[in-house]
Scaffold this motif. Structure first.
Motif, PDB file in Angstrom:
ATOM      1  N   SER A 155      45.846  60.726  36.617  1.00 31.41           N
ATOM      2  CA  SER A 155      47.310  60.730  36.698  1.00 31.41           C
ATOM      3  C   SER A 155      47.957  60.246  35.405  1.00 31.41           C
ATOM      4  N   GLY A 156      47.148  59.704  34.491  1.00 31.24           N
ATOM      5  CA  GLY A 156      47.674  59.159  33.250  1.00 31.24           C
ATOM      6  C   GLY A 156      47.857  57.652  33.292  1.00 31.24           C
ATOM      7  N   LYS A 157      47.764  57.059  34.471  1.00 34.25           N
ATOM      8  CA  LYS A 157      47.867  55.610  34.592  1.00 34.25           C
ATOM      9  C   LYS A 157      46.632  54.952  33.976  1.00 34.25           C
ATOM     10  N   THR A 158      46.785  53.704  33.552  1.00 29.54           N
ATOM     11  CA  THR A 158      45.669  53.013  32.912  1.00 29.54           C
ATOM     12  C   THR A 158      45.339  51.708  33.630  1.00 29.54           C
ATOM     13  N   ILE A 159      44.069  51.339  33.516  1.00 31.75           N
ATOM     14  CA  ILE A 159      43.586  50.079  34.078  1.00 31.75           C
ATOM     15  C   ILE A 159      42.960  49.283  32.944  1.00 31.75           C
ATOM     16  N   ARG A 160      43.549  48.152  32.630  1.00 36.93           N
ATOM     17  CA  ARG A 160      43.001  47.289  31.588  1.00 36.93           C
ATOM     18  C   ARG A 160      41.966  46.372  32.224  1.00 36.93           C
ATOM     19  N   TRP A 161      40.736  46.580  31.835  1.00 37.52           N
ATOM     20  CA  TRP A 161      39.622  45.899  32.495  1.00 37.52           C
ATOM     21  C   TRP A 161      39.151  44.661  31.741  1.00 37.52           C
ATOM     22  N   GLY A 162      39.345  44.657  30.450  1.00 38.57           N
ATOM     23  CA  GLY A 162      38.793  43.562  29.648  1.00 38.57           C
ATOM     24  C   GLY A 162      37.313  43.787  29.421  1.00 38.57           C
ATOM     25  N   SER A 163      36.487  42.779  29.659  1.00 36.05           N
ATOM     26  CA  SER A 163      35.042  42.913  29.478  1.00 36.05           C
ATOM     27  C   SER A 163      34.385  43.381  30.775  1.00 36.05           C
ATOM     28  N   ALA A 164      33.089  43.677  30.690  1.00 36.39           N
ATOM     29  CA  ALA A 164      32.348  44.109  31.877  1.00 36.39           C
ATOM     30  C   ALA A 164      31.950  42.932  32.761  1.00 36.39           C
ATOM     31  N   VAL A 165      32.189  41.728  32.281  1.00 37.69           N
ATOM     32  CA  VAL A 165      31.850  40.524  33.044  1.00 37.69           C
ATOM     33  C   VAL A 165      32.709  40.441  34.305  1.00 37.69           C
ATOM     34  N   ASP A 166      32.095  40.053  35.410  1.00 37.41           N
ATOM     35  CA  ASP A 166      32.796  39.860  36.688  1.00 37.41           C
ATOM     36  C   ASP A 166      33.426  41.160  37.194  1.00 37.41           C
ATOM     37  N   SER A 167      32.752  42.280  36.955  1.00 38.60           N
ATOM     38  CA  SER A 167      33.312  43.580  37.340  1.00 38.60           C
ATOM     39  C   SER A 167      33.483  43.729  38.848  1.00 38.60           C
ATOM     40  N   ALA A 168      32.575  43.167  39.625  1.00 39.31           N
ATOM     41  CA  ALA A 168      32.692  43.275  41.084  1.00 39.31           C
ATOM     42  C   ALA A 168      33.978  42.610  41.571  1.00 39.31           C
ATOM     43  N   ARG A 169      34.267  41.442  41.029  1.00 38.93           N
ATOM     44  CA  ARG A 169      35.488  40.718  41.389  1.00 38.93           C
ATOM     45  C   ARG A 169      36.722  41.502  40.952  1.00 38.93           C
ATOM     46  N   LYS A 170      36.691  42.052  39.758  1.00 31.45           N
ATOM     47  CA  LYS A 170      37.822  42.824  39.247  1.00 31.45           C
ATOM     48  C   LYS A 170      38.073  44.068  40.102  1.00 31.45           C
ATOM     49  N   ALA A 171      36.997  44.682  40.572  1.00 32.42           N
ATOM     50  CA  ALA A 171      37.135  45.871  41.412  1.00 32.42           C
ATOM     51  C   ALA A 171      37.821  45.529  42.734  1.00 32.42           C
ATOM     52  N   GLN A 172      37.493  44.373  43.290  1.00 29.81           N
ATOM     53  CA  GLN A 172      38.135  43.935  44.531  1.00 29.81           C
ATOM     54  C   GLN A 172      39.633  43.723  44.325  1.00 29.81           C
ATOM     55  N   VAL A 173      39.978  43.069  43.232  1.00 33.41           N
ATOM     56  CA  VAL A 173      41.389  42.810  42.921  1.00 33.41           C
ATOM     57  C   VAL A 173      42.125  44.128  42.686  1.00 33.41           C
ATOM     58  N   LEU A 174      41.474  45.041  41.983  1.00 36.98           N
ATOM     59  CA  LEU A 174      42.097  46.329  41.680  1.00 36.98           C
ATOM     60  C   LEU A 174      42.422  47.102  42.955  1.00 36.98           C
ATOM     61  N   SER A 175      41.536  47.049  43.931  1.00 34.42           N
ATOM     62  CA  SER A 175      41.759  47.774  45.189  1.00 34.42           C
ATOM     63  C   SER A 175      43.077  47.364  45.835  1.00 34.42           C
ATOM     64  N   VAL A 176      43.406  46.085  45.736  1.00 33.15           N
ATOM     65  CA  VAL A 176      44.669  45.585  46.285  1.00 33.15           C
ATOM     66  C   VAL A 176      45.828  45.969  45.369  1.00 33.15           C
ATOM     67  N   LEU A 177      45.597  45.847  44.081  1.00 37.25           N
ATOM     68  CA  LEU A 177      46.650  46.076  43.090  1.00 37.25           C
ATOM     69  C   LEU A 177      47.139  47.527  43.088  1.00 37.25           C
ATOM     70  N   LEU A 178      46.245  48.449  43.376  1.00 38.63           N
ATOM     71  CA  LEU A 178      46.614  49.866  43.341  1.00 38.63           C
ATOM     72  C   LEU A 178      47.611  50.242  44.436  1.00 38.63           C
ATOM     73  N   GLY A 179      47.844  49.333  45.366  1.00 37.51           N
ATOM     74  CA  GLY A 179      48.851  49.573  46.394  1.00 37.51           C
ATOM     75  C   GLY A 179      50.264  49.452  45.856  1.00 37.51           C
ATOM     76  N   ARG A 180      50.397  48.932  44.650  1.00 37.11           N
ATOM     77  CA  ARG A 180      51.712  48.795  44.020  1.00 37.11           C
ATOM     78  C   ARG A 180      51.974  49.973  43.079  1.00 37.11           C
ATOM     79  N   ARG A 181      53.225  50.349  42.969  1.00 40.01           N
ATOM     80  CA  ARG A 181      53.586  51.391  42.018  1.00 40.01           C
ATOM     81  C   ARG A 181      53.624  50.805  40.614  1.00 40.01           C
ATOM     82  N   ALA A 182      52.875  51.405  39.724  1.00 44.83           N
ATOM     83  CA  ALA A 182      52.836  50.924  38.343  1.00 44.83           C
ATOM     84  C   ALA A 182      52.169  51.974  37.474  1.00 44.83           C
ATOM     85  N   SER A 183      52.342  51.837  36.171  1.00 52.65           N
ATOM     86  CA  SER A 183      51.669  52.739  35.234  1.00 52.65           C
ATOM     87  C   SER A 183      50.484  52.048  34.568  1.00 52.65           C
TER      88      SER A 183
END
Length: 228
Positions: free
Chosen positions: A186-214
């Motif tokens: 869709s052109g939206k971006t996800i700033r991930w930072g490093s690969a460290v703690d990726s499982a935790r970041k994925a959990q947070v992202l799942s919730v965050l994607l419920g918000r409208r944002a670019s």
């Protein structure tokens, strides 16, 4: 020691020497066949050319270690090599192809890479369905290890994503070990930072994607941010 015993030992020794000479220095056990199996991404002829096994040479004197090393060094498309003598006349070479895990764009070219970040295969022939990774920095010939680590980091991030999000990813961009970004179709971006703690970041992202944002920023998973 009895003369008969001494004579027996001499005859046994001569017999052993004879067998050794026959096996190592005569054409009785010479190479007449070179078999190659397991090749898909490279041709059997390519493996034969690199192995450089001379038909007619004594089978016992075929250097299986040297052949294995030559294939490992010259054919990056394979990840495992087994070379065996098959008596009385055959050398058997078995290889296992690398599995494509990512299509990597680097230096303006697209190359295939496996799960360990090893680049292989033809240039500009991406594998359908493989993760698209874009390496922003230019990695020279002396930076192979750093390039592999960068690719592995990108794959670690990608695999941590929920399957639904993974399907929406257009590419994974790597700028540094602390700056990995996911771009959605869709052109939206996800700033991930490093690969460290990726499982935790994925959990947070799942919730965050419920918000409208670019832009969704989970580089600090305890302090996620959305923009646009």
């Amino acid at each position: 020691m009895k003369k008969t015993t001494v004579a027996g030992l001499i005859l046994a020794g001569l017999g052993g020497l004879g067998i050794f000479l026959v096996i190592n220095f005569t054409a009785v056990f010479s190479v007449s066949d070179l078999k190659v199996s397991g090749t898909n991404s490279v041709t059997a002829q390519r493996i034969r050319d690199v192995a450089d096994v001379r038909l007619g040479q004594t089978l016992a004197r075929v250097d299986v270690g040297a052949i294995t090393s030559a294939i490992n060094e010259s054919v990056p498309d394979v990840t495992a090599v087994s070379v065996q003598r098959r008596w009385p006349h055959t050398v058997q070479i078995s290889v296992r192809d690398r599995t494509v895990a990512a299509n990597v764009t680097t230096g303006g070219k697209i190359r295939r890479a496996d799960a360990d970040g090893v680049i292989f295969g033809s240039v500009n022939r991406p594998k359908k369905g493989a993760t698209k990774v874009v390496l922003i920095p230019s990695f020279d010939a002396q930076s192979t290890s750093a390039r592999q680590s960068a690719i592995v980091d990108c794959l670690t991030v990608y695999r941590a994503l929920p399957s639904k999000v993974r399907k929406a990813i257009s590419r994974v961009e790597y700028r540094s070990g602390e700056n990995i970004t996911l771009v959605l179709t869709s052109g939206k971006t996800i700033r991930w930072g490093s690969a460290v703690d990726s499982a935790r970041k994925a959990q947070v992202l799942s919730v965050l994607l419920g918000r409208r944002a670019s832009v969704y920023d989970v580089s600090s998973p305890d302090l996620p941010v959305t923009k646009g």
